[in-house]
Design a protein around this motif. Structure first.
Motif, PDB file in Angstrom:
ATOM      1  N   ILE A  69     -21.973  21.285  11.218  1.00  0.00           N
ATOM      2  CA  ILE A  69     -21.677  21.300   9.779  1.00  0.00           C
ATOM      3  C   ILE A  69     -20.251  20.807   9.554  1.00  0.00           C
ATOM      4  N   CYS A  70     -19.344  21.252  10.415  1.00  0.00           N
ATOM      5  CA  CYS A  70     -17.944  20.837  10.313  1.00  0.00           C
ATOM      6  C   CYS A  70     -17.779  19.335  10.537  1.00  0.00           C
ATOM      7  N   GLN A  71     -18.713  18.741  11.254  1.00  0.00           N
ATOM      8  CA  GLN A  71     -18.681  17.297  11.485  1.00  0.00           C
ATOM      9  C   GLN A  71     -19.278  16.525  10.314  1.00  0.00           C
ATOM     10  N   GLY A  72     -19.781  17.270   9.310  1.00  0.00           N
ATOM     11  CA  GLY A  72     -20.313  16.634   8.115  1.00  0.00           C
ATOM     12  C   GLY A  72     -21.795  16.330   8.158  1.00  0.00           C
ATOM     13  N   LEU A  73     -22.504  16.850   9.157  1.00  0.00           N
ATOM     14  CA  LEU A  73     -23.931  16.569   9.279  1.00  0.00           C
ATOM     15  C   LEU A  73     -24.740  17.396   8.276  1.00  0.00           C
ATOM     16  N   THR A  74     -25.814  16.799   7.760  1.00  0.00           N
ATOM     17  CA  THR A  74     -26.725  17.499   6.862  1.00  0.00           C
ATOM     18  C   THR A  74     -27.698  18.338   7.694  1.00  0.00           C
ATOM     19  N   SER A  75     -28.466  19.175   7.013  1.00  0.00           N
ATOM     20  CA  SER A  75     -29.447  20.002   7.724  1.00  0.00           C
ATOM     21  C   SER A  75     -30.463  19.131   8.461  1.00  0.00           C
ATOM     22  N   PHE A  76     -30.875  18.036   7.816  1.00  0.00           N
ATOM     23  CA  PHE A  76     -31.832  17.128   8.466  1.00  0.00           C
ATOM     24  C   PHE A  76     -31.225  16.506   9.718  1.00  0.00           C
ATOM     25  N   GLU A  77     -29.969  16.042   9.611  1.00  0.00           N
ATOM     26  CA  GLU A  77     -29.303  15.417  10.758  1.00  0.00           C
ATOM     27  C   GLU A  77     -29.098  16.416  11.895  1.00  0.00           C
ATOM     28  N   ILE A  78     -28.797  17.658  11.527  1.00  0.00           N
ATOM     29  CA  ILE A  78     -28.636  18.705  12.545  1.00  0.00           C
ATOM     30  C   ILE A  78     -29.965  18.966  13.246  1.00  0.00           C
ATOM     31  N   SER A  79     -31.042  18.991  12.466  1.00  0.00           N
ATOM     32  CA  SER A  79     -32.368  19.234  13.053  1.00  0.00           C
ATOM     33  C   SER A  79     -32.743  18.124  14.030  1.00  0.00           C
ATOM     34  N   GLN A  80     -32.383  16.888  13.684  1.00  0.00           N
ATOM     35  CA  GLN A  80     -32.663  15.762  14.568  1.00  0.00           C
ATOM     36  C   GLN A  80     -31.843  15.852  15.853  1.00  0.00           C
ATOM     37  N   LYS A  81     -30.590  16.222  15.710  1.00  0.00           N
ATOM     38  CA  LYS A  81     -29.694  16.294  16.866  1.00  0.00           C
ATOM     39  C   LYS A  81     -30.087  17.418  17.820  1.00  0.00           C
ATOM     40  N   LEU A  82     -30.477  18.556  17.253  1.00  0.00           N
ATOM     41  CA  LEU A  82     -30.828  19.715  18.080  1.00  0.00           C
ATOM     42  C   LEU A  82     -32.316  19.774  18.403  1.00  0.00           C
ATOM     43  N   GLN A  83     -33.063  18.828  17.814  1.00  0.00           N
ATOM     44  CA  GLN A  83     -34.513  18.748  18.036  1.00  0.00           C
ATOM     45  C   GLN A  83     -35.215  20.048  17.635  1.00  0.00           C
ATOM     46  N   ILE A  84     -34.865  20.509  16.434  1.00  0.00           N
ATOM     47  CA  ILE A  84     -35.525  21.675  15.857  1.00  0.00           C
ATOM     48  C   ILE A  84     -35.922  21.329  14.426  1.00  0.00           C
ATOM     49  N   LYS A  85     -36.722  22.163  13.801  1.00  0.00           N
ATOM     50  CA  LYS A  85     -37.176  21.898  12.441  1.00  0.00           C
ATOM     51  C   LYS A  85     -36.030  22.069  11.441  1.00  0.00           C
ATOM     52  N   LYS A  86     -36.108  21.291  10.359  1.00  0.00           N
ATOM     53  CA  LYS A  86     -35.093  21.399   9.311  1.00  0.00           C
ATOM     54  C   LYS A  86     -35.095  22.799   8.710  1.00  0.00           C
ATOM     55  N   THR A  87     -36.286  23.379   8.549  1.00  0.00           N
ATOM     56  CA  THR A  87     -36.375  24.733   7.989  1.00  0.00           C
ATOM     57  C   THR A  87     -35.680  25.752   8.887  1.00  0.00           C
ATOM     58  N   THR A  88     -35.730  25.515  10.195  1.00  0.00           N
ATOM     59  CA  THR A  88     -35.046  26.407  11.140  1.00  0.00           C
ATOM     60  C   THR A  88     -33.535  26.324  10.948  1.00  0.00           C
ATOM     61  N   VAL A  89     -33.049  25.103  10.727  1.00  0.00           N
ATOM     62  CA  VAL A  89     -31.616  24.911  10.473  1.00  0.00           C
ATOM     63  C   VAL A  89     -31.212  25.647   9.201  1.00  0.00           C
ATOM     64  N   GLU A  90     -32.047  25.545   8.170  1.00  0.00           N
ATOM     65  CA  GLU A  90     -31.749  26.205   6.899  1.00  0.00           C
ATOM     66  C   GLU A  90     -31.696  27.723   7.072  1.00  0.00           C
ATOM     67  N   VAL A  91     -32.593  28.256   7.889  1.00  0.00           N
ATOM     68  CA  VAL A  91     -32.590  29.699   8.159  1.00  0.00           C
ATOM     69  C   VAL A  91     -31.300  30.093   8.871  1.00  0.00           C
ATOM     70  N   HIS A  92     -30.904  29.288   9.860  1.00  0.00           N
ATOM     71  CA  HIS A  92     -29.655  29.557  10.582  1.00  0.00           C
ATOM     72  C   HIS A  92     -28.461  29.525   9.623  1.00  0.00           C
ATOM     73  N   ARG A  93     -28.437  28.536   8.741  1.00  0.00           N
ATOM     74  CA  ARG A  93     -27.328  28.416   7.790  1.00  0.00           C
ATOM     75  C   ARG A  93     -27.257  29.657   6.899  1.00  0.00           C
ATOM     76  N   HIS A  94     -28.414  30.111   6.444  1.00  0.00           N
ATOM     77  CA  HIS A  94     -28.465  31.307   5.600  1.00  0.00           C
ATOM     78  C   HIS A  94     -27.947  32.523   6.365  1.00  0.00           C
ATOM     79  N   ASN A  95     -28.371  32.660   7.620  1.00  0.00           N
ATOM     80  CA  ASN A  95     -27.951  33.806   8.432  1.00  0.00           C
ATOM     81  C   ASN A  95     -26.452  33.776   8.734  1.00  0.00           C
ATOM     82  N   ILE A  96     -25.934  32.569   8.954  1.00  0.00           N
ATOM     83  CA  ILE A  96     -24.497  32.423   9.229  1.00  0.00           C
ATOM     84  C   ILE A  96     -23.683  32.912   8.034  1.00  0.00           C
ATOM     85  N   LEU A  97     -24.064  32.459   6.844  1.00  0.00           N
ATOM     86  CA  LEU A  97     -23.351  32.868   5.628  1.00  0.00           C
ATOM     87  C   LEU A  97     -23.458  34.379   5.420  1.00  0.00           C
ATOM     88  N   ARG A  98     -24.634  34.926   5.684  1.00  0.00           N
ATOM     89  CA  ARG A  98     -24.846  36.369   5.504  1.00  0.00           C
ATOM     90  C   ARG A  98     -23.994  37.176   6.479  1.00  0.00           C
TER      91      ARG A  98
END
Length: 207
Positions: free
Chosen positions: A162-191
């Motif tokens: 995220i600090c590198q400016g990547l979107t959730s979709f780009e992060i999902s591609q880089k980590l080879q996980i679903k975009k929805t999984t990235v969104e869940v992680h982002r929500h949990n991080i903020l919480r």
């Protein structure tokens, strides 16, 4: 036989600051201001003709900022030593300047003795960070360590992307996980860190 003075090029987009620094340094017999530039572009041009020992480099300039100018200067002449000078003590700016080859970093509110000490240390081949920059970096390290303990390794990996400016979709591609999984992680991080949005997250991690 007297030693030749250390030659200095001052680079800042505010004329008053350029003139003030030049005046301060003019009282030091072992230092000589050989040129002044209003931006990174002028700096690069003057480096080719003046070949100064040290450059006092502002960060926030247009069309070429101090970070890019430092990179280009290092390509032209590796022996030239750059000291970043900025209103910002944020670790992001400090790290970027050091990554591009700067030997020192100080803020514009430092005292004359600190400015002279920075020039002296860098001219000897040492690195130099002003006291206020050191404090900010220590706070950054402590904050990072504290945050690492509150989130998982995967979540911290996502924060870095995220600090590198990547979107959730780009992060999902880089980590080879679903975009929805990235969104869940982002929500949990903020919480977990009790943050409201990505802007607060970026500020929390000094990125």
């Amino acid at each position: 036989m007297a030693l030749s003075p250390t030659t200095i090029l001052i680079v800042d987009d505010h004329q008053l600051i350029r003139e003030t620094w030049a005046h301060i340094l003019s009282n030091e017999s072992h230092l000589k201001v050989v040129g002044k530039a209003a931006n990174g572009e002028e700096c690069i041009e003057l480096v080719n003709t003046l070949n100064p020992d040290i450059i006092l480099m502002d960060i926030d300039m247009k069309p070429i900022n101090g970070i890019k100018a430092t990179r280009e200067v290092r390509k032209i002449s590796n022996p030239i030593k750059v000291i970043g000078i900025s209103m910002h003590s944020h670790p992001h700016y400090v790290n970027r300047m050091l990554e591009e080859g700067a030997r020192g970093y100080i803020t514009k509110n430092v005292s004359k003795p600190v400015l002279l000490e920075a020039i002296e240390e860098v001219s000897k081949g040492n690195r130099y960070l002003s006291p206020d920059v050191k404090v900010t970096l220590v706070e950054y390290v402590l904050t990072q360590e504290k945050n690492k303990k509150r989130i998982s390794e995967r979540e911290y990996e996502i924060v870095e992307l995220i600090c590198q400016g990547l979107t959730s979709f780009e992060i999902s591609q880089k980590l080879q996980i679903k975009k929805t999984t990235v969104e869940v992680h982002r929500h949990n991080i903020l919480r977990k860190l009790n943050l409201k949005n990505t802007a607060e997250l970026v500020n929390q991690f000094y990125c």
